[in-house]
Scaffold this active site. Structure first.
Site, short mmCIF file in Angstrom:
data_model
loop_
_atom_site.label_atom_id
_atom_site.label_comp_id
_atom_site.label_asym_id
_atom_site.label_seq_id
_atom_site.Cartn_x
_atom_site.Cartn_y
_atom_site.Cartn_z
N ASP A 58 32.69 40.34 41.40
CA ASP A 58 33.77 39.27 40.23
C ASP A 58 34.70 38.09 40.96
OD1 ASP A 58 35.02 41.96 40.28
OD2 ASP A 58 36.86 41.27 39.42
N GLY B 127 36.35 38.84 33.04
CA GLY B 127 36.48 37.79 32.53
C GLY B 127 38.00 37.18 32.81
N ARG C 235 44.11 35.90 33.25
CA ARG C 235 45.37 36.04 33.13
C ARG C 235 45.22 34.16 34.01
NH1 ARG C 235 47.85 38.92 37.97
NH2 ARG C 235 45.78 39.45 39.24
N ARG D 97 31.24 33.00 39.63
CA ARG D 97 31.79 33.79 40.53
C ARG D 97 29.89 34.87 40.65
NH1 ARG D 97 37.55 36.08 39.77
NH2 ARG D 97 37.95 33.71 39.00
N ASP E 113 39.82 35.17 45.61
CA ASP E 113 40.75 36.30 44.67
C ASP E 113 41.23 36.78 46.32
OD1 ASP E 113 41.75 37.95 43.38
OD2 ASP E 113 39.93 37.78 42.15
P1 AMP Z 1 41.87 41.64 40.37
O1 AMP Z 1 41.91 42.49 40.31
O2 AMP Z 1 42.81 39.63 39.64
O3 AMP Z 1 40.49 40.60 40.70
O4 AMP Z 1 41.52 41.00 38.64
C1 AMP Z 1 40.56 41.87 38.05
C2 AMP Z 1 39.88 41.54 36.53
O5 AMP Z 1 41.56 42.50 35.40
C3 AMP Z 1 39.93 40.36 36.25
O6 AMP Z 1 39.47 39.95 35.09
C4 AMP Z 1 41.67 39.49 36.12
O7 AMP Z 1 41.12 38.57 34.99
C5 AMP Z 1 42.24 40.57 34.73
N1 AMP Z 1 43.80 41.35 35.56
C6 AMP Z 1 44.01 41.06 35.99
N2 AMP Z 1 45.67 41.22 36.34
C7 AMP Z 1 45.85 41.47 34.41
C8 AMP Z 1 46.54 40.76 34.31
N3 AMP Z 1 47.86 41.25 34.61
N4 AMP Z 1 46.72 40.51 32.46
C9 AMP Z 1 45.61 40.70 32.37
N5 AMP Z 1 44.45 40.89 32.95
C10 AMP Z 1 44.55 40.65 34.56
MG MG Z 2 39.26 38.65 40.54
#
Ligand code: AMP
Ligand code: MG
Length: 486
Positions: free
Chosen positions: A252, A90, A93, A183, A262
Protein backbone atom coordinates in the site's frame (compact mmCIF):
# COMPACT_ATOMS: atom_id res chain seq x y z
CA UNK A 1 0.57 31.78 -14.04
CA UNK A 2 -2.40 30.37 -12.17
CA UNK A 3 -3.53 31.61 -8.79
CA UNK A 4 -4.50 29.29 -5.99
CA UNK A 5 -8.21 29.83 -6.54
CA UNK A 6 -7.94 29.35 -10.29
CA UNK A 7 -6.08 26.06 -10.36
CA UNK A 8 -7.24 24.06 -13.40
CA UNK A 9 -8.72 20.93 -11.80
CA UNK A 10 -9.65 17.87 -13.81
CA UNK A 11 -10.70 15.22 -11.29
CA UNK A 12 -10.51 12.00 -13.25
CA UNK A 13 -10.47 9.81 -10.13
CA UNK A 14 -13.71 11.34 -8.88
CA UNK A 15 -15.38 10.23 -12.12
CA UNK A 16 -14.67 6.57 -11.33
CA UNK A 17 -17.31 4.34 -9.68
CA UNK A 18 -17.99 5.08 -6.05
CA UNK A 19 -16.82 1.62 -4.94
CA UNK A 20 -13.29 3.04 -5.37
CA UNK A 21 -13.61 5.96 -2.97
CA UNK A 22 -15.79 7.96 -0.60
CA UNK A 23 -16.29 11.72 -0.92
CA UNK A 24 -15.17 13.41 2.30
CA UNK A 25 -14.84 16.92 3.65
CA UNK A 26 -11.50 17.73 5.28
CA UNK A 27 -11.73 18.55 8.99
CA UNK A 28 -9.69 21.74 9.51
CA UNK A 29 -6.90 22.05 12.05
CA UNK A 30 -7.35 25.02 14.39
CA UNK A 31 -5.32 28.28 14.15
CA UNK A 32 -3.03 27.11 11.36
CA UNK A 33 0.49 28.40 10.80
CA UNK A 34 2.79 27.80 7.88
CA UNK A 35 5.94 25.79 8.65
CA UNK A 36 7.61 25.54 5.25
CA UNK A 37 6.85 25.67 1.53
CA UNK A 38 8.53 24.40 -1.60
CA UNK A 39 8.46 27.02 -4.32
CA UNK A 40 9.64 24.63 -7.01
CA UNK A 41 6.84 22.24 -6.10
CA UNK A 42 4.41 25.16 -6.43
CA UNK A 43 5.78 25.78 -9.92
CA UNK A 44 4.63 22.28 -10.94
CA UNK A 45 1.08 23.56 -10.51
CA UNK A 46 1.85 26.78 -12.40
CA UNK A 47 1.89 28.74 -9.14
CA UNK A 48 4.28 31.58 -8.51
CA UNK A 49 5.48 31.85 -4.95
CA UNK A 50 5.18 35.67 -5.09
CA UNK A 51 1.49 35.45 -5.86
CA UNK A 52 0.60 32.92 -3.21
CA UNK A 53 0.48 34.38 0.25
CA UNK A 54 0.96 32.40 3.43
CA UNK A 55 -2.54 33.12 4.65
CA UNK A 56 -4.06 31.58 1.53
CA UNK A 57 -1.91 28.46 1.92
CA UNK A 58 -3.03 28.20 5.54
CA UNK A 59 -6.66 28.62 4.59
CA UNK A 60 -6.78 26.04 1.82
CA UNK A 61 -4.28 23.51 3.08
CA UNK A 62 -5.31 23.38 6.71
CA UNK A 63 -8.65 22.06 5.49
CA UNK A 64 -10.46 25.27 6.51
CA UNK A 65 -11.69 26.17 3.05
CA UNK A 66 -12.21 24.19 -0.12
CA UNK A 67 -10.43 25.19 -3.34
CA UNK A 68 -12.78 25.95 -6.23
CA UNK A 69 -12.79 22.88 -8.45
CA UNK A 70 -11.56 20.44 -5.80
CA UNK A 71 -13.60 17.29 -5.07
CA UNK A 72 -12.11 15.85 -1.88
CA UNK A 73 -12.27 12.08 -1.56
CA UNK A 74 -10.70 9.20 0.35
CA UNK A 75 -9.44 6.32 -1.78
CA UNK A 76 -10.11 2.70 -0.94
CA UNK A 77 -7.21 0.27 -1.22
CA UNK A 78 -5.72 -2.75 0.53
CA UNK A 79 -2.19 -4.12 0.69
CA UNK A 80 0.38 -6.53 2.02
CA UNK A 81 1.83 -5.18 5.26
CA UNK A 82 5.00 -6.97 6.42
CA UNK A 83 4.02 -9.89 4.18
CA UNK A 84 0.42 -10.28 5.37
CA UNK A 85 -2.59 -9.21 3.35
CA UNK A 86 -4.73 -6.52 4.97
CA UNK A 87 -8.00 -5.84 3.14
CA UNK A 88 -8.97 -3.01 5.51
CA UNK A 89 -6.87 -0.15 4.19
CA UNK A 90 -7.62 3.14 2.47
CA UNK A 91 -6.95 6.83 3.00
CA UNK A 92 -7.43 6.96 6.75
CA UNK A 93 -5.97 10.42 7.32
CA UNK A 94 -5.30 11.76 3.86
CA UNK A 95 -7.65 13.19 1.31
CA UNK A 96 -7.23 13.55 -2.44
CA UNK A 97 -8.35 17.14 -3.00
CA UNK A 98 -8.28 16.77 -6.77
CA UNK A 99 -6.04 16.67 -9.84
CA UNK A 100 -4.52 19.75 -11.43
CA UNK A 101 -3.45 19.61 -15.07
CA UNK A 102 -0.78 22.26 -15.66
CA UNK A 103 0.05 24.20 -18.83
CA UNK A 104 2.28 21.38 -20.10
CA UNK A 105 -0.54 18.88 -19.70
CA UNK A 106 1.07 17.24 -16.64
CA UNK A 107 -1.42 15.87 -14.16
CA UNK A 108 -0.71 16.40 -10.45
CA UNK A 109 -2.66 14.97 -7.52
CA UNK A 110 -3.11 17.33 -4.57
CA UNK A 111 -3.36 15.18 -1.47
CA UNK A 112 -3.88 16.68 1.96
CA UNK A 113 -2.35 14.43 4.60
CA UNK A 114 -3.69 14.80 8.13
CA UNK A 115 -7.09 16.09 6.99
CA UNK A 116 -9.21 14.21 9.54
CA UNK A 117 -11.19 11.02 9.76
CA UNK A 118 -12.53 9.12 6.78
CA UNK A 119 -14.50 5.86 6.47
CA UNK A 120 -11.10 4.10 6.30
CA UNK A 121 -9.65 5.56 9.51
CA UNK A 122 -10.33 2.42 11.56
CA UNK A 123 -9.14 3.27 15.11
CA UNK A 124 -7.04 6.24 13.98
CA UNK A 125 -7.73 9.93 14.59
CA UNK A 126 -7.23 10.96 10.97
CA UNK A 127 -4.38 13.29 11.93
CA UNK A 128 -0.69 13.61 11.17
CA UNK A 129 1.82 15.19 13.55
CA UNK A 130 4.42 17.91 13.03
CA UNK A 131 7.37 15.52 13.36
CA UNK A 132 6.25 13.09 10.65
CA UNK A 133 5.04 15.84 8.33
CA UNK A 134 8.40 17.62 8.47
CA UNK A 135 10.13 14.30 7.88
CA UNK A 136 8.05 13.63 4.76
CA UNK A 137 8.46 17.19 3.49
CA UNK A 138 12.25 17.20 3.86
CA UNK A 139 12.82 13.67 2.56
CA UNK A 140 10.64 13.88 -0.51
CA UNK A 141 12.07 17.24 -1.53
CA UNK A 142 15.62 16.04 -0.79
CA UNK A 143 15.17 12.87 -2.87
CA UNK A 144 13.80 14.91 -5.74
CA UNK A 145 16.90 17.10 -5.75
CA UNK A 146 19.07 13.97 -5.69
CA UNK A 147 17.35 12.83 -8.88
CA UNK A 148 15.40 10.00 -7.24
CA UNK A 149 11.83 9.45 -8.48
CA UNK A 150 9.53 10.56 -5.67
CA UNK A 151 6.32 12.25 -4.68
CA UNK A 152 6.69 15.94 -3.78
CA UNK A 153 5.54 18.17 -0.94
CA UNK A 154 4.24 21.72 -1.35
CA UNK A 155 3.82 22.83 2.25
CA UNK A 156 3.46 21.86 5.88
CA UNK A 157 0.94 23.61 8.11
CA UNK A 158 0.75 23.08 11.84
CA UNK A 159 -1.60 24.05 14.65
CA UNK A 160 -2.02 24.11 18.42
CA UNK A 161 -4.49 21.27 18.21
CA UNK A 162 -3.22 18.43 20.38
CA UNK A 163 -2.98 14.89 19.05
CA UNK A 164 -1.77 11.96 21.09
CA UNK A 165 0.94 9.55 20.04
CA UNK A 166 3.59 8.40 22.54
CA UNK A 167 3.26 11.96 23.83
CA UNK A 168 1.11 14.97 23.06
CA UNK A 169 1.94 16.42 19.64
CA UNK A 170 0.56 19.04 17.23
CA UNK A 171 -1.99 18.23 14.53
CA UNK A 172 -0.34 19.10 11.22
CA UNK A 173 -1.14 18.86 7.53
CA UNK A 174 1.13 18.26 4.56
CA UNK A 175 0.15 18.96 0.98
CA UNK A 176 1.57 16.10 -1.07
CA UNK A 177 1.85 16.61 -4.82
CA UNK A 178 2.23 13.42 -6.85
CA UNK A 179 1.68 12.13 -10.36
CA UNK A 180 -0.85 9.77 -8.85
CA UNK A 181 -1.83 8.19 -5.54
CA UNK A 182 -2.68 4.86 -7.13
CA UNK A 183 -0.84 2.16 -5.19
CA UNK A 184 -0.21 -1.53 -5.82
CA UNK A 185 -2.83 -2.01 -3.09
CA UNK A 186 -5.62 -0.51 -5.20
CA UNK A 187 -5.38 -3.42 -7.66
CA UNK A 188 -4.95 -5.97 -4.90
CA UNK A 189 -8.14 -4.72 -3.25
CA UNK A 190 -10.23 -5.17 -6.40
CA UNK A 191 -8.71 -8.56 -7.17
CA UNK A 192 -9.01 -10.10 -3.71
CA UNK A 193 -12.52 -8.73 -3.14
CA UNK A 194 -13.47 -10.36 -6.42
CA UNK A 195 -14.64 -7.19 -8.18
CA UNK A 196 -13.38 -8.29 -11.57
CA UNK A 197 -15.33 -5.91 -13.88
CA UNK A 198 -14.27 -2.98 -11.73
CA UNK A 199 -10.67 -4.22 -11.69
CA UNK A 200 -10.71 -4.29 -15.49
CA UNK A 201 -12.14 -0.80 -15.64
CA UNK A 202 -9.55 0.44 -13.14
CA UNK A 203 -6.67 -1.11 -15.09
CA UNK A 204 -7.94 0.61 -18.25
CA UNK A 205 -8.30 3.90 -16.40
CA UNK A 206 -4.75 3.69 -15.04
CA UNK A 207 -3.40 2.87 -18.47
CA UNK A 208 -5.19 5.74 -20.21
CA UNK A 209 -4.45 8.28 -17.49
CA UNK A 210 -0.93 7.43 -16.32
CA UNK A 211 0.67 5.18 -18.94
CA UNK A 212 -0.27 6.91 -22.17
CA UNK A 213 3.00 5.87 -23.82
CA UNK A 214 1.88 2.22 -23.48
CA UNK A 215 -1.51 2.65 -25.12
CA UNK A 216 -0.12 2.22 -28.66
CA UNK A 217 1.66 -1.06 -27.88
CA UNK A 218 0.41 -4.36 -29.32
CA UNK A 219 -0.66 -5.40 -25.81
CA UNK A 220 -1.07 -2.14 -23.86
CA UNK A 221 -1.74 -3.77 -20.48
CA UNK A 222 1.36 -5.92 -20.86
CA UNK A 223 3.39 -2.84 -21.83
CA UNK A 224 2.10 -1.06 -18.73
CA UNK A 225 2.86 -3.96 -16.40
CA UNK A 226 6.36 -4.23 -17.86
CA UNK A 227 6.84 -0.50 -17.41
CA UNK A 228 5.77 -0.76 -13.75
CA UNK A 229 8.33 -3.55 -13.23
CA UNK A 230 11.12 -1.48 -14.74
CA UNK A 231 10.20 1.75 -12.98
CA UNK A 232 10.08 -0.05 -9.63
CA UNK A 233 13.47 -1.67 -10.27
CA UNK A 234 14.99 1.69 -11.16
CA UNK A 235 13.50 3.46 -8.16
CA UNK A 236 15.04 0.88 -5.86
CA UNK A 237 18.36 1.08 -7.71
CA UNK A 238 18.28 4.79 -6.86
CA UNK A 239 17.58 4.03 -3.20
CA UNK A 240 20.52 1.62 -3.01
CA UNK A 241 22.85 4.07 -4.76
CA UNK A 242 21.75 6.95 -2.53
CA UNK A 243 22.00 4.96 0.70
CA UNK A 244 18.28 5.45 1.32
CA UNK A 245 16.34 2.97 3.44
CA UNK A 246 12.57 3.30 3.02
CA UNK A 247 11.58 1.36 6.11
CA UNK A 248 7.96 0.34 5.31
CA UNK A 249 7.84 -1.25 1.88
CA UNK A 250 4.26 -2.48 2.22
CA UNK A 251 2.39 -2.77 -1.08
CA UNK A 252 0.00 0.00 0.00
CA UNK A 253 3.08 2.24 0.14
CA UNK A 254 4.14 1.42 -3.42
CA UNK A 255 3.12 3.87 -6.11
CA UNK A 256 2.06 2.39 -9.45
CA UNK A 257 4.28 4.90 -11.31
CA UNK A 258 7.47 3.97 -9.45
CA UNK A 259 7.83 7.04 -7.27
CA UNK A 260 9.14 6.82 -3.72
CA UNK A 261 5.98 7.01 -1.68
CA UNK A 262 4.92 7.28 1.95
CA UNK A 263 7.72 8.45 4.20
CA UNK A 264 7.73 6.86 7.63
CA UNK A 265 10.81 5.78 9.58
CA UNK A 266 13.14 6.07 6.56
CA UNK A 267 16.86 6.78 6.86
CA UNK A 268 19.57 8.24 4.73
CA UNK A 269 22.59 6.17 5.62
CA UNK A 270 25.36 7.77 7.68
CA UNK A 271 27.88 5.03 8.38
CA UNK A 272 27.52 2.30 5.73
CA UNK A 273 25.64 -0.67 7.15
CA UNK A 274 24.09 -2.89 4.48
CA UNK A 275 21.86 -4.61 7.03
CA UNK A 276 20.45 -1.35 8.41
CA UNK A 277 16.90 -1.72 9.78
CA UNK A 278 15.62 1.82 10.20
CA UNK A 279 12.11 0.92 11.34
CA UNK A 280 12.24 -0.18 14.95
CA UNK A 281 8.93 -2.02 14.56
CA UNK A 282 10.51 -4.20 11.85
CA UNK A 283 11.56 -6.96 14.25
CA UNK A 284 12.63 -9.42 11.57
CA UNK A 285 14.43 -6.96 9.34
CA UNK A 286 12.09 -7.62 6.43
CA UNK A 287 12.74 -4.11 5.14
CA UNK A 288 16.46 -3.89 5.94
CA UNK A 289 18.45 -1.76 3.47
CA UNK A 290 20.00 -4.74 1.67
CA UNK A 291 16.64 -6.51 1.37
CA UNK A 292 15.03 -3.64 -0.54
CA UNK A 293 15.76 -4.98 -4.05
CA UNK A 294 14.20 -8.37 -3.35
CA UNK A 295 11.19 -6.84 -1.58
CA UNK A 296 10.56 -4.70 -4.65
CA UNK A 297 10.20 -7.91 -6.66
CA UNK A 298 8.06 -9.52 -3.96
CA UNK A 299 5.70 -6.56 -4.14
CA UNK A 300 5.58 -6.80 -7.94
CA UNK A 301 4.57 -10.46 -7.55
CA UNK A 302 1.59 -9.30 -5.47
CA UNK A 303 0.70 -6.87 -8.23
CA UNK A 304 1.11 -9.60 -10.86
CA UNK A 305 -1.52 -11.64 -9.04
CA UNK A 306 -3.97 -8.75 -9.40
CA UNK A 307 -3.10 -8.40 -13.10
CA UNK A 308 -3.64 -12.13 -13.71
CA UNK A 309 -7.18 -11.30 -14.79
CA UNK A 310 -5.77 -9.53 -17.82
CA UNK A 311 -2.40 -11.08 -18.56
CA UNK A 312 -1.38 -14.70 -19.04
CA UNK A 313 0.92 -16.37 -16.56
CA UNK A 314 3.68 -16.47 -19.18
CA UNK A 315 3.43 -12.76 -19.86
CA UNK A 316 3.48 -11.90 -16.18
CA UNK A 317 6.51 -14.10 -15.59
CA UNK A 318 8.37 -12.69 -18.57
CA UNK A 319 7.83 -9.13 -17.27
CA UNK A 320 8.86 -10.07 -13.72
CA UNK A 321 11.99 -11.70 -15.09
CA UNK A 322 13.14 -8.33 -16.36
CA UNK A 323 13.30 -6.95 -12.84
CA UNK A 324 16.75 -8.22 -11.80
CA UNK A 325 18.45 -7.01 -14.92
CA UNK A 326 16.70 -3.62 -14.87
CA UNK A 327 17.73 -3.17 -11.24
CA UNK A 328 21.28 -4.30 -11.76
CA UNK A 329 21.93 -2.24 -14.90
CA UNK A 330 20.56 0.92 -13.36
CA UNK A 331 22.44 0.39 -10.13
CA UNK A 332 25.66 -0.18 -12.04
CA UNK A 333 25.10 3.01 -14.05
CA UNK A 334 24.48 5.05 -10.89
CA UNK A 335 27.48 3.60 -9.03
CA UNK A 336 29.65 4.03 -12.13
CA UNK A 337 28.77 7.74 -12.17
CA UNK A 338 29.52 8.00 -8.44
CA UNK A 339 32.97 6.60 -9.12
CA UNK A 340 33.52 8.88 -12.11
CA UNK A 341 33.55 6.20 -14.84
CA UNK A 342 32.79 7.57 -18.30
CA UNK A 343 31.23 4.21 -19.15
CA UNK A 344 30.57 1.32 -16.85
CA UNK A 345 30.45 -2.40 -17.49
CA UNK A 346 30.04 -5.69 -15.68
CA UNK A 347 33.85 -5.73 -15.28
CA UNK A 348 33.49 -2.89 -12.77
CA UNK A 349 31.23 -4.86 -10.44
CA UNK A 350 34.12 -6.36 -8.50
CA UNK A 351 35.77 -3.00 -7.84
CA UNK A 352 32.46 -1.50 -6.72
CA UNK A 353 31.64 -4.51 -4.55
CA UNK A 354 35.10 -4.42 -2.91
CA UNK A 355 34.70 -0.75 -2.03
CA UNK A 356 31.28 -1.34 -0.47
CA UNK A 357 32.64 -4.36 1.38
CA UNK A 358 35.46 -2.26 2.91
CA UNK A 359 33.01 0.50 3.76
CA UNK A 360 30.74 -1.98 5.53
CA UNK A 361 33.62 -3.51 7.52
CA UNK A 362 34.87 -0.18 8.75
CA UNK A 363 31.51 1.62 8.89
CA UNK A 364 32.72 4.39 6.58
CA UNK A 365 30.34 7.28 6.08
CA UNK A 366 28.43 6.51 2.88
CA UNK A 367 28.18 9.91 1.27
CA UNK A 368 31.46 11.36 2.53
CA UNK A 369 33.47 8.44 1.24
CA UNK A 370 32.12 8.78 -2.29
CA UNK A 371 32.37 12.55 -2.27
CA UNK A 372 35.99 12.52 -1.17
CA UNK A 373 37.03 9.99 -3.83
CA UNK A 374 36.68 12.75 -6.43
CA UNK A 375 39.93 14.30 -5.24
CA UNK A 376 42.07 11.25 -5.88
CA UNK A 377 45.66 11.75 -7.03
CA UNK A 378 45.83 9.48 -10.04
CA UNK A 379 49.54 8.81 -9.69
CA UNK A 380 49.73 7.91 -6.02
CA UNK A 381 46.10 6.74 -5.66
CA UNK A 382 45.84 8.96 -2.56
CA UNK A 383 42.60 10.67 -1.57
CA UNK A 384 40.91 12.00 1.55
CA UNK A 385 38.63 8.97 1.41
CA UNK A 386 41.48 7.07 3.10
CA UNK A 387 40.59 8.79 6.40
CA UNK A 388 37.25 7.00 6.40
CA UNK A 389 38.90 3.57 6.71
CA UNK A 390 40.42 1.94 9.76
CA UNK A 391 42.42 -0.46 7.64
CA UNK A 392 44.24 2.10 5.52
CA UNK A 393 46.47 -0.52 3.86
CA UNK A 394 43.54 -2.46 2.41
CA UNK A 395 42.08 0.81 1.24
CA UNK A 396 45.39 1.75 -0.42
CA UNK A 397 45.32 -1.54 -2.34
CA UNK A 398 41.81 -0.83 -3.56
CA UNK A 399 42.65 2.77 -4.34
CA UNK A 400 45.52 1.72 -6.56
CA UNK A 401 43.19 -0.52 -8.59
CA UNK A 402 40.71 2.34 -8.74
CA UNK A 403 43.33 4.79 -10.03
CA UNK A 404 44.29 2.25 -12.71
CA UNK A 405 40.66 1.85 -13.70
CA UNK A 406 40.29 5.62 -14.02
CA UNK A 407 43.15 5.67 -16.53
CA UNK A 408 40.85 3.76 -18.88
CA UNK A 409 38.29 6.57 -18.81
CA UNK A 410 37.66 8.28 -22.13
CA UNK A 411 36.70 11.50 -20.30
CA UNK A 412 39.15 14.16 -19.15
CA UNK A 413 40.04 14.53 -15.51
CA UNK A 414 37.93 17.67 -15.25
CA UNK A 415 34.96 15.86 -16.74
CA UNK A 416 35.44 13.00 -14.33
CA UNK A 417 35.55 15.21 -11.30
CA UNK A 418 32.49 17.16 -12.54
CA UNK A 419 30.57 13.89 -13.00
CA UNK A 420 31.55 12.81 -9.50
CA UNK A 421 30.52 16.05 -7.85
CA UNK A 422 27.14 15.85 -9.59
CA UNK A 423 26.67 12.24 -8.52
CA UNK A 424 27.83 12.38 -4.91
CA UNK A 425 25.91 14.79 -2.70
CA UNK A 426 27.75 16.90 -0.19
CA UNK A 427 24.55 17.38 1.84
CA UNK A 428 22.13 14.62 2.73
CA UNK A 429 19.20 14.50 5.13
CA UNK A 430 20.91 12.80 8.03
CA UNK A 431 18.49 11.75 10.75
CA UNK A 432 20.11 14.00 13.30
CA UNK A 433 19.71 17.05 11.06
CA UNK A 434 16.02 16.29 10.63
CA UNK A 435 15.70 15.77 14.37
CA UNK A 436 17.30 19.14 15.21
CA UNK A 437 14.94 20.92 12.82
CA UNK A 438 11.94 19.05 14.27
CA UNK A 439 12.87 19.84 17.88
CA UNK A 440 13.05 23.55 17.08
CA UNK A 441 9.81 23.44 15.11
CA UNK A 442 8.07 21.78 18.04
CA UNK A 443 9.11 24.87 20.06
CA UNK A 444 7.50 27.11 17.41
CA UNK A 445 10.68 28.06 15.52
CA UNK A 446 10.49 26.92 11.89
CA UNK A 447 13.67 28.62 10.69
CA UNK A 448 15.83 25.49 10.88
CA UNK A 449 13.35 23.44 8.81
CA UNK A 450 13.46 26.14 6.16
CA UNK A 451 17.26 26.39 6.21
CA UNK A 452 17.70 22.65 5.98
CA UNK A 453 15.21 22.45 3.12
CA UNK A 454 17.22 25.13 1.31
CA UNK A 455 20.53 23.33 1.83
CA UNK A 456 19.04 20.08 0.54
CA UNK A 457 17.66 21.80 -2.56
CA UNK A 458 21.20 22.01 -3.98
CA UNK A 459 22.82 18.97 -2.41
CA UNK A 460 25.77 18.81 -4.78
CA UNK A 461 26.93 22.41 -4.49
CA UNK A 462 29.71 23.43 -2.08
CA UNK A 463 28.37 26.03 0.36
CA UNK A 464 31.18 27.43 2.48
CA UNK A 465 28.81 28.91 5.08
CA UNK A 466 26.84 25.65 5.35
CA UNK A 467 29.75 23.27 5.98
CA UNK A 468 28.31 22.15 9.29
CA UNK A 469 25.39 20.49 7.48
CA UNK A 470 27.90 18.08 5.96
CA UNK A 471 29.36 17.01 9.30
CA UNK A 472 29.08 13.49 10.67
CA UNK A 473 26.37 12.93 13.27
CA UNK A 474 27.17 13.58 16.91
CA UNK A 475 27.03 10.54 19.23
CA UNK A 476 23.37 11.08 20.09
CA UNK A 477 22.45 11.15 16.41
CA UNK A 478 24.19 7.97 15.31
CA UNK A 479 21.72 5.27 16.18
CA UNK A 480 18.43 7.06 16.39
CA UNK A 481 15.37 4.86 16.49
CA UNK A 482 12.49 6.23 14.51
CA UNK A 483 9.07 4.99 15.48
CA UNK A 484 6.38 4.09 12.98
CA UNK A 485 3.83 6.36 14.69
CA UNK A 486 3.02 9.36 12.62
P1 AMP B 1 0.88 4.31 6.92
O1 AMP B 1 1.56 3.64 8.04
O2 AMP B 1 0.94 5.80 6.98
O3 AMP B 1 1.28 3.78 5.58
O4 AMP B 1 -0.68 3.96 7.09
C1 AMP B 1 -1.22 2.66 6.97
C2 AMP B 1 -2.73 2.76 7.02
O5 AMP B 1 -3.18 3.28 8.28
C3 AMP B 1 -3.35 3.66 5.96
O6 AMP B 1 -4.59 3.11 5.57
C4 AMP B 1 -3.53 4.97 6.71
O7 AMP B 1 -4.52 5.77 6.16
C5 AMP B 1 -3.91 4.48 8.10
N1 AMP B 1 -3.53 5.43 9.16
C6 AMP B 1 -2.28 5.71 9.60
N2 AMP B 1 -2.33 6.64 10.58
C7 AMP B 1 -3.61 6.98 10.74
C8 AMP B 1 -4.32 7.88 11.62
N3 AMP B 1 -3.67 8.64 12.49
N4 AMP B 1 -5.65 7.96 11.49
C9 AMP B 1 -6.32 7.20 10.60
N5 AMP B 1 -5.73 6.32 9.79
C10 AMP B 1 -4.40 6.20 9.85
MG1 MG C 1 0.84 4.26 3.81
Amino acid sequence: MASLTQLPFDNSYARLPRELYTPVTPAPIASPSLVVTSTDCMALLGLNNEQVDDKALCRYFSGAQSLPGAQPLAQKYAGHQFGAYNPELGDGRGVLLGEVVNENGDRWDLHLKGAGKTPYSRMGDGRAVLRSSIREFLASEALFHLGVPTTRALCVITSDEPVYREKEERATTLLRVAKTHIRFGHFEHLFHSNQKPLLNQFIDYTLATHFQACTQAADPVFAMFRDIVIRTARMIAHWQASGFAHGVMNTDNFSIVGDTFDFGPYAFMDSFNPGLICNHSDYQGRYAFNKQPQIGLWNLNCLAMAFSERLSRDKLISALQEYDDAFHQHYLTLLGAKLGFSTVSEDDSQLIGDLLGMMATTGADYSRTFRSLAEIDLVSGRSRARDEFLDAETFDGWSKRYAERLQKNTSTDTQRSALMSQSNPKYILRNYLAQQAISQAEQGDFSEVRRLHKVLSTPYAEKPDMQHYAELPPDWGRHMEISCSS
